[in-house]
Structure formats: structure tokens, C-alpha cells
Design an enzyme around this catalytic site. Structure first.
Site, PDB file in Angstrom:
ATOM      1  N   SER A  67       0.834  -1.211   0.000  1.00 39.43           N
ATOM      2  CA  SER A  67       0.000   0.000   0.000  1.00 39.43           C
ATOM      3  C   SER A  67       0.865   1.257   0.000  1.00 39.43           C
ATOM      4  CB  SER A  67      -0.969   0.004   1.187  1.00 39.43           C
ATOM      5  OG  SER A  67      -0.289   0.149   2.405  1.00 39.43           O
ATOM      6  N   ARG A  87      22.287 -16.814   2.848  1.00 41.33           N
ATOM      7  CA  ARG A  87      21.835 -15.424   2.930  1.00 41.33           C
ATOM      8  C   ARG A  87      22.725 -14.513   2.072  1.00 41.33           C
ATOM      9  NH1 ARG A  87      18.833 -12.298   6.467  1.00 41.33           N
ATOM     10  NH2 ARG A  87      18.267 -14.093   7.725  1.00 41.33           N
ATOM     11  N   MET A  90      10.404  -7.374   4.081  1.00 39.35           N
ATOM     12  CA  MET A  90      10.595  -8.071   5.347  1.00 39.35           C
ATOM     13  C   MET A  90      11.810  -8.994   5.334  1.00 39.35           C
ATOM     14  SD  MET A  90       8.440  -6.627   7.097  1.00 39.35           S
ATOM     15  CE  MET A  90       6.816  -5.910   7.266  1.00 39.35           C
ATOM     16  N   ARG A  91      12.928  -8.481   4.870  1.00 36.99           N
ATOM     17  CA  ARG A  91      14.184  -9.233   4.943  1.00 36.99           C
ATOM     18  C   ARG A  91      15.230  -8.334   5.580  1.00 36.99           C
ATOM     19  NH1 ARG A  91      14.546 -14.410   4.312  1.00 36.99           N
ATOM     20  NH2 ARG A  91      16.704 -14.192   3.618  1.00 36.99           N
ATOM     21  N   ASN A 136      14.382   2.969   4.780  1.00 36.47           N
ATOM     22  CA  ASN A 136      13.366   1.997   5.205  1.00 36.47           C
ATOM     23  C   ASN A 136      12.237   2.711   5.945  1.00 36.47           C
ATOM     24  OD1 ASN A 136      12.239  -0.620   5.888  1.00 36.47           O
ATOM     25  ND2 ASN A 136      13.062  -0.338   7.946  1.00 36.47           N
ATOM     26  N   HIS A 166       9.509   2.309   8.833  1.00 38.15           N
ATOM     27  CA  HIS A 166       9.298   1.456  10.006  1.00 38.15           C
ATOM     28  C   HIS A 166       8.151   2.015  10.847  1.00 38.15           C
ATOM     29  CE1 HIS A 166      10.268  -1.442  13.099  1.00 38.15           C
ATOM     30  NE2 HIS A 166      10.178  -0.470  13.993  1.00 38.15           N
ATOM     31  N   SER A 202       8.564   6.029  11.060  1.00 39.78           N
ATOM     32  CA  SER A 202       9.850   6.677  10.775  1.00 39.78           C
ATOM     33  C   SER A 202      10.384   6.195   9.437  1.00 39.78           C
ATOM     34  CB  SER A 202      10.896   6.305  11.831  1.00 39.78           C
ATOM     35  OG  SER A 202      10.432   6.562  13.129  1.00 39.78           O
ATOM     36  N   THR A 249      21.279   0.786   7.750  1.00 48.40           N
ATOM     37  CA  THR A 249      22.669   0.507   8.123  1.00 48.40           C
ATOM     38  C   THR A 249      22.739  -0.953   8.591  1.00 48.40           C
ATOM     39  OG1 THR A 249      22.326   1.163  10.419  1.00 48.40           O
ATOM     40  CG2 THR A 249      23.031   2.901   8.897  1.00 48.40           C
ATOM     41  N   GLU A 275      22.704  -2.046  11.453  1.00 56.88           N
ATOM     42  CA  GLU A 275      21.878  -2.277  12.638  1.00 56.88           C
ATOM     43  C   GLU A 275      20.404  -2.320  12.256  1.00 56.88           C
ATOM     44  OE1 GLU A 275      21.981  -0.176  16.818  1.00 56.88           O
ATOM     45  OE2 GLU A 275      23.404   0.673  15.411  1.00 56.88           O
ATOM     46  N   LEU A 276      19.700  -3.358  12.616  1.00 63.19           N
ATOM     47  CA  LEU A 276      18.296  -3.504  12.238  1.00 63.19           C
ATOM     48  C   LEU A 276      17.463  -2.336  12.786  1.00 63.19           C
ATOM     49  CD1 LEU A 276      16.081  -5.314  10.962  1.00 63.19           C
ATOM     50  CD2 LEU A 276      15.782  -6.319  13.224  1.00 63.19           C
ATOM     51  N   ASP A 277      16.823  -1.603  11.908  1.00 63.15           N
ATOM     52  CA  ASP A 277      15.990  -0.441  12.267  1.00 63.15           C
ATOM     53  C   ASP A 277      16.779   0.579  13.096  1.00 63.15           C
ATOM     54  OD1 ASP A 277      13.825  -1.705  11.015  1.00 63.15           O
ATOM     55  OD2 ASP A 277      13.235  -2.724  12.855  1.00 63.15           O
ATOM     56  N   GLU A 322       1.449   6.789   7.207  1.00 65.05           N
ATOM     57  CA  GLU A 322       2.676   6.227   6.622  1.00 65.05           C
ATOM     58  C   GLU A 322       2.724   6.523   5.122  1.00 65.05           C
ATOM     59  OE1 GLU A 322       4.392   2.410   8.836  1.00 65.05           O
ATOM     60  OE2 GLU A 322       2.630   1.954   7.646  1.00 65.05           O
TER      61      GLU A 322
HETATM   62  C1  GAR Z   1       4.126  -0.811   6.786  1.00 61.45           C
HETATM   63  O1  GAR Z   1       3.292  -0.602   7.888  1.00 61.45           O
HETATM   64  C2  GAR Z   1       5.573  -0.617   7.185  1.00 61.45           C
HETATM   65  O2  GAR Z   1       5.738   0.355   8.184  1.00 61.45           O
HETATM   66  C3  GAR Z   1       5.925  -1.983   7.709  1.00 61.45           C
HETATM   67  O3  GAR Z   1       5.281  -2.878   6.842  1.00 61.45           O
HETATM   68  C4  GAR Z   1       4.075  -2.283   6.371  1.00 61.45           C
HETATM   69  C5  GAR Z   1       4.026  -2.471   4.873  1.00 61.45           C
HETATM   70  O4  GAR Z   1       2.754  -2.146   4.404  1.00 61.45           O
HETATM   71  N1  GAR Z   1       7.337  -2.197   7.704  1.00 61.45           N
HETATM   72  C6  GAR Z   1       7.971  -2.875   8.640  1.00 61.45           C
HETATM   73  O5  GAR Z   1       7.416  -3.378   9.598  1.00 61.45           O
HETATM   74  C7  GAR Z   1       9.473  -2.980   8.442  1.00 61.45           C
HETATM   75  N2  GAR Z   1      10.114  -3.326   9.665  1.00 61.45           N
HETATM   76  P1  GAR Z   1       2.451  -2.170   2.835  1.00 61.45           P
HETATM   77  O6  GAR Z   1       2.986  -3.489   2.283  1.00 61.45           O
HETATM   78  O7  GAR Z   1       0.965  -2.086   2.737  1.00 61.45           O
HETATM   79  O8  GAR Z   1       3.148  -0.993   2.202  1.00 61.45           O
END
Ligand code: GAR
Length: 220
Positions: A16, A68, A93-94, A110, A112, A139, A144, A146-148, A177
């Protein structure tokens, strides 16, 4: 005006936020293009959204790789083929490993769903509610090692309301978002945004705070 910002978007699911970028681009007046959409999930709805809009797509299924690092190397190559100015992880989500990061450092951001540095990782809505927080948000940060954990570029804040549950909070944050992701990509198209020494610099000036999304969809 500069050449449009060439953007590559990575998705794993619904897409989305990608759709928000596509719609914003279509409505005109914004100086960015979405040149490539990549997913690690063949069935990701985000891919169909891109295809419907005539944007080139690629699938790179992580399960087809034995390590990986191999997946990361292939992903880096695939992204770099399109020579993007900016890579946006919008629900990808990787975990991004060094093989991807190295060639794209400072050009990968990214989205988040939390007010980083609060609540890295998953389940951010529930954790914010359980902590008794009064506000939550989203955000955009530089990716980097470091994750998030990379420097935060921009944020949007919403109140947590009495009786909120993770789902209701997520549903209220989602449209915000969308606005944040569009405003941030648009901001990159108009400014030099750099990641240096663990901080964000805009047109050469160090940002002491993340940019905030305003009611007029501008970041200040
Ligand atoms: C969003 O809410 C985004 O913040 C989150 O995934 C969703 C994707 O929605 N991202 C994370 O959690 C990354 N750690 P979408 O596929 O509808 O754009």
C-alpha cells in the site's frame, strides 16, 4: 529542474505504501520516478500493483538461495542494474546484509512503524500500547548494519487513543505512513540528503531532529 529521482522500491506484501508512491507520481508535480519494483515474494500484492501501473518488476525468492549472502549478492546486483538514486524499503521483510548495503550505502531508506529509536523490530503497535505511550508513529531511516537502527530522516506522530488495540492503531497509522513515504521521497528529489557519521545531513546541514510531517504534507 533536476532529472527525476530514479527510485527502486522493495516490497514483500501488500504494497500500500508503494501504491501511495504510484498515485502521488501519477497525480503529477513530483520529481521522482519508480523505475523498478522488487519483491522476495512472488505473490506479493505489491508486484501486481506495480505491473498494473506499467512499472518493471522482478521477483527474487530468498528460498531459492542456499545462503543469505548469495541472496544478498543477487539482490544487490538486481537493484544496481537499474542504477537507482534511491532505494525504498516499503514493507520489505528481509534483513539487509552487508552485501546489499555496501554498494547502496546512503541510498537505501526503510519505512518502520514506530517512532524510532523506540520499538525496533516487530509488533510495534502492541508494544507501544502496552508501554502506556501517549503517541505512536512511523519513521523513515537510512538502512545501516543495525536492524531499524540507522539515522532517522523523517517521522509522523499520531496519538494513541483510549481503547486502542494494535489493529486500530495500525489502521490509523497506515494512511499517515503513506503520506510520510511520499513526502520523504519527494524531499529526496529536492534536497541533498546524506547519511554521514551516524547523522542525517540536508543540503550540507546536520539535522538535530528528524524532519516532521506537517499537515500540508511537507517535511520540516
Ligand atoms: C508498513 O506498515 C511498514 O511500516 C511496515 O510494513 C508495512 C508495509 O505495508 N514495515 C515494517 O514493519 C518494516 N520493519 P504495505 O505493504 O501495505 O506498504
Amino acid at each position: 529542474m533536476n532529472a527525476p529521482l530514479k527510485t527502486c522500491v522493495l516490497v514483500s506484501g501488500n504494497g500500500s505504501n508503494l501504491q501511495a508512491l504510484i498515485d502521488a507520481r501519477r497525480s503529477g508535480g513530483l520529481n521522482f520516478e519508480i523505475n523498478h519494483v522488487i519483491s522476495n515474494v512472488a505473490k506479493a500484492r505489491g508486484l501486481a500493483r506495480a505491473e498494473r501501473s506499467g512499472i518493471p518488476t522482478s521477483v527474487l525468492d530468498h528460498r531459492a538461495f542456499t545462503s543469505r549472502d548469495d541472496f544478498d549478492r543477487a539482490l544487490a546486483l538486481l537493484i544496481c542494474t537499474g542504477k537507482p538514486d534511491l532505494v525504498v524499503l516499503a514493507g520489505f521483510m528481509r534483513i539487509i546484509g552487508p552485501e546489499v548495503l555496501e554498494p547502496l550505502r546512503g541510498r537505501m531508506i526503510n519505512l518502520h512503524p514506530s517512532l524510532l529509536p523506540l520499538y525496533r523490530g516487530v509488533d510495534t503497535y502492541r508494544r507501544a500500547i502496552e508501554a502506556g505511550d501517549e503517541k505512536h508513529g512511523a519513521s523513515m531511516h537510512f538502512v545501516t548494519e543495525e536492524l531499524d537502527g540507522g539515522p532517522v530522516i523523517s517521522q509522523v506522530v499520531i496519538p494513541i487513543q483510549p481503547g486502542d488495540e494494535a489493529d486500530s492503531l495500525a489502521a490509523r497509522l497506515s494512511p499517515m505512513e503513506h503520506r510520510l513515504v511520499v513526502a520523504t521521497v519527494e524531499f529526496f528529489s529536492r534536497h541533498r540528503v546524506e547519511c554521514m557519521d551516524g547523522s542525517v545531513f540536508v543540503d550540507g546541514s546536520k539535522q538535530e531532529q528528524p524532519l516532521q510531517l506537517q499537515d500540508n504534507d511537507r517535511l520540516t
